[in-house]
Scaffold this motif. Structure first.
Motif, PDB file in Angstrom:
ATOM      1  N   ASP A 290       0.841  -1.200   0.000  1.00 38.72           N
ATOM      2  CA  ASP A 290       0.000   0.000   0.000  1.00 38.72           C
ATOM      3  C   ASP A 290       0.879   1.254   0.000  1.00 38.72           C
ATOM      4  OD1 ASP A 290       1.010  -0.291   2.494  1.00 38.72           O
ATOM      5  OD2 ASP A 290      -0.886  -0.166   3.562  1.00 38.72           O
ATOM      6  N   ASN A 291       2.058   1.130  -0.636  1.00 43.90           N
ATOM      7  CA  ASN A 291       2.972   2.254  -0.822  1.00 43.90           C
ATOM      8  C   ASN A 291       3.568   2.771   0.479  1.00 43.90           C
ATOM      9  OD1 ASN A 291       4.231   3.695  -2.899  1.00 43.90           O
ATOM     10  ND2 ASN A 291       3.047   5.519  -2.463  1.00 43.90           N
ATOM     11  N   LYS A 292       3.636   1.918   1.489  1.00 43.52           N
ATOM     12  CA  LYS A 292       4.259   2.303   2.745  1.00 43.52           C
ATOM     13  C   LYS A 292       5.779   2.382   2.589  1.00 43.52           C
ATOM     14  CE  LYS A 292       1.225   1.097   6.570  1.00 43.52           C
ATOM     15  NZ  LYS A 292      -0.048   1.081   5.879  1.00 43.52           N
ATOM     16  N   LYS A 293       6.415   3.123   3.491  1.00 42.77           N
ATOM     17  CA  LYS A 293       7.867   3.228   3.511  1.00 42.77           C
ATOM     18  C   LYS A 293       8.431   2.018   4.236  1.00 42.77           C
ATOM     19  CE  LYS A 293       7.842   8.300   3.602  1.00 42.77           C
ATOM     20  NZ  LYS A 293       8.304   9.509   4.343  1.00 42.77           N
ATOM     21  N   SER A 326       1.432  -7.994   4.853  1.00 40.31           N
ATOM     22  CA  SER A 326       2.818  -8.184   5.274  1.00 40.31           C
ATOM     23  C   SER A 326       3.523  -6.841   5.442  1.00 40.31           C
ATOM     24  CB  SER A 326       3.547  -9.045   4.240  1.00 40.31           C
ATOM     25  OG  SER A 326       4.724  -9.596   4.760  1.00 40.31           O
ATOM     26  N   ALA A 327       3.258  -5.912   4.512  1.00 39.73           N
ATOM     27  CA  ALA A 327       3.857  -4.580   4.602  1.00 39.73           C
ATOM     28  C   ALA A 327       3.436  -3.870   5.885  1.00 39.73           C
ATOM     29  CB  ALA A 327       3.459  -3.746   3.385  1.00 39.73           C
ATOM     30  N   GLU A 328       2.186  -4.048   6.285  1.00 39.66           N
ATOM     31  CA  GLU A 328       1.699  -3.424   7.521  1.00 39.66           C
ATOM     32  C   GLU A 328       2.419  -3.992   8.741  1.00 39.66           C
ATOM     33  OE1 GLU A 328      -0.191  -1.095  10.230  1.00 39.66           O
ATOM     34  OE2 GLU A 328      -0.157  -0.864   8.048  1.00 39.66           O
ATOM     35  N   ILE A 329       2.640  -5.301   8.749  1.00 42.34           N
ATOM     36  CA  ILE A 329       3.339  -5.934   9.869  1.00 42.34           C
ATOM     37  C   ILE A 329       4.774  -5.413   9.967  1.00 42.34           C
ATOM     38  CG2 ILE A 329       4.295  -8.140  10.672  1.00 42.34           C
ATOM     39  CD1 ILE A 329       1.729  -9.452   9.572  1.00 42.34           C
TER      40      ILE A 329
END
Length: 344
Positions: A290-293, A326-329
């Motif tokens: 989701d385009n997170k860093k 997975s990106a959020e974790i």
């Protein structure tokens, strides 16, 4: 005879050879440093030598006794290889490295939280990363220390290097485990199997079943439900995710798989092969998750600059959702690390 053994050997060398040039010229030499000489670091150092990936392997560790023993053992093995082995407790031994592989860090103790482990390893990295970069300002950092994704982010924050030159070992090893298992089941060589695991190097990783194929034949052309139901493929994915814990339970650590996968990454960098590998890279702006860093494993083109490009892989809706999860974790782990880091 006056003087010590070194003085005597100097006389022998002078009697044996006539020097015609200085030893200072280092052109053509490639140096890889391994930081941390535990089971993982030592296995990586040995594999780098055995595969003749570089001309010099430098070892750095705080345990002088362990370090000296490892250097002695590896130096004996170097008779059959092309690499020279150096070691020291001083970070200066890593000077001039093209790649620095970092395995140093605390192990997660039973009952210890992820936050506690991150705090310990951030403390170690604060002391470790700046002198490494100071001694090798043009290096590429390859982070193996767990949790690998979050610690790659920490190393990037502390190093001041471009994100493309700070890489986590990521899910390359998980992908190799998956390819090996599929190959066993189908009775073919693992090199004929193409299947990647993406996401976190941890519990939220997932196989990209939509793109898995054997010599160009997609598994989903044989069964459209591959990876979508609780069957042999689903059990295989669970088995791969749990394999590290099973090995640790049986022998106390993992070593050879991570050594081979790390060496493959180093080789791709040193030889500028442009191989595509799922490693942990900084993906903001690359239309993943989701385009997170975050640092997260996606297919990357590996070159002498580190991560040359990130492949725009096509994922199914389910796989995109898993990547975002997975990106959020990983993002939350990075947030935990940020609490112990200087402001950006």
């Amino acid at each position: 005879m006056e003087g010590g053994p070194d003085d005597y050997m100097t006389l022998v060398r002078d009697a044996l050879m006539v020097p015609i040039s200085s030893d200072q010229h280092q052109a053509g030499r490639t140096k890889v440093s391994v930081v941390g000489c535990g089971q993982v670091g030592s296995s990586i150092a040995f594999t780098l030598m055995a595969k003749n990936v570089c001309t010099d392997v430098a070892l750095l560790d705080v345990d002088a006794a362990r370090l000296g023993a490892e250097q002695m053992d590896l130096s004996h093995a170097s008779v059959f290889c092309k690499s020279r082995v150096l070691s020291s407790t001083d970070p200066a031994v890593t000077a001039g490295s093209k790649v620095i592989v970092v395995t140093a860090g605390a192990r997660q103790a039973p009952g210890e939280s992820r936050r506690d482990l991150i705090d310990k390893n951030v403390g170690i990295f604060k002391k470790l990363i700046p002198p490494l970069v100071q001694n090798s300002p043009d290096c590429i950092l390859l982070i193996v220390t767990n949790p690998a994704d979050a610690m790659a982010y920490v190393a990037w924050r502390l190093s001041g290097l471009p994100s493309s030159r700070v890489i986590g070992s990521g899910t390359l090893l998980d992908s190799m485990r998956l390819r090996s298992r599929i190959a066993q089941q189908l009775c073919v060589h693992p090199r004929s199997v193409y299947a990647w695991v993406c996401g976190e190097h941890g519990d939220s990783q997932f196989p990209v079943w939509s793109g898995a194929h054997v010599n160009g034949v997609r598994l989903r052309t044989l069964d459209t439900c591959v990876g979508l139901r609780d069957d042999a493929w689903g059990h295989m994915a669970e088995e791969i995710a749990a394999s590290a814990a099973k090995m640790i339970e049986g022998k106390g650590f993992t070593s050879w798989g991570i050594a081979m996968s790390t060496t493959a990454i180093c080789r791709a960098i040193l030889l500028n092969t442009k191989e595509i590998m799922p490693v942990s890279a900084y993906i903001q702006g690359c239309k993943h998750g989701d385009n997170k860093k975050v640092y997260i494993s996606v297919p990357c083109v590996m070159a002498d600059c580190g991560v040359h490009s990130i492949v725009k892989q096509k994922l199914s809706d389910l796989e995109r959702a898993k990547l975002a999860q997975s990106a959020e974790i990983i993002y939350q782990m990075q947030q935990d690390a940020d609490a112990s880091l200087p402001p950006q």
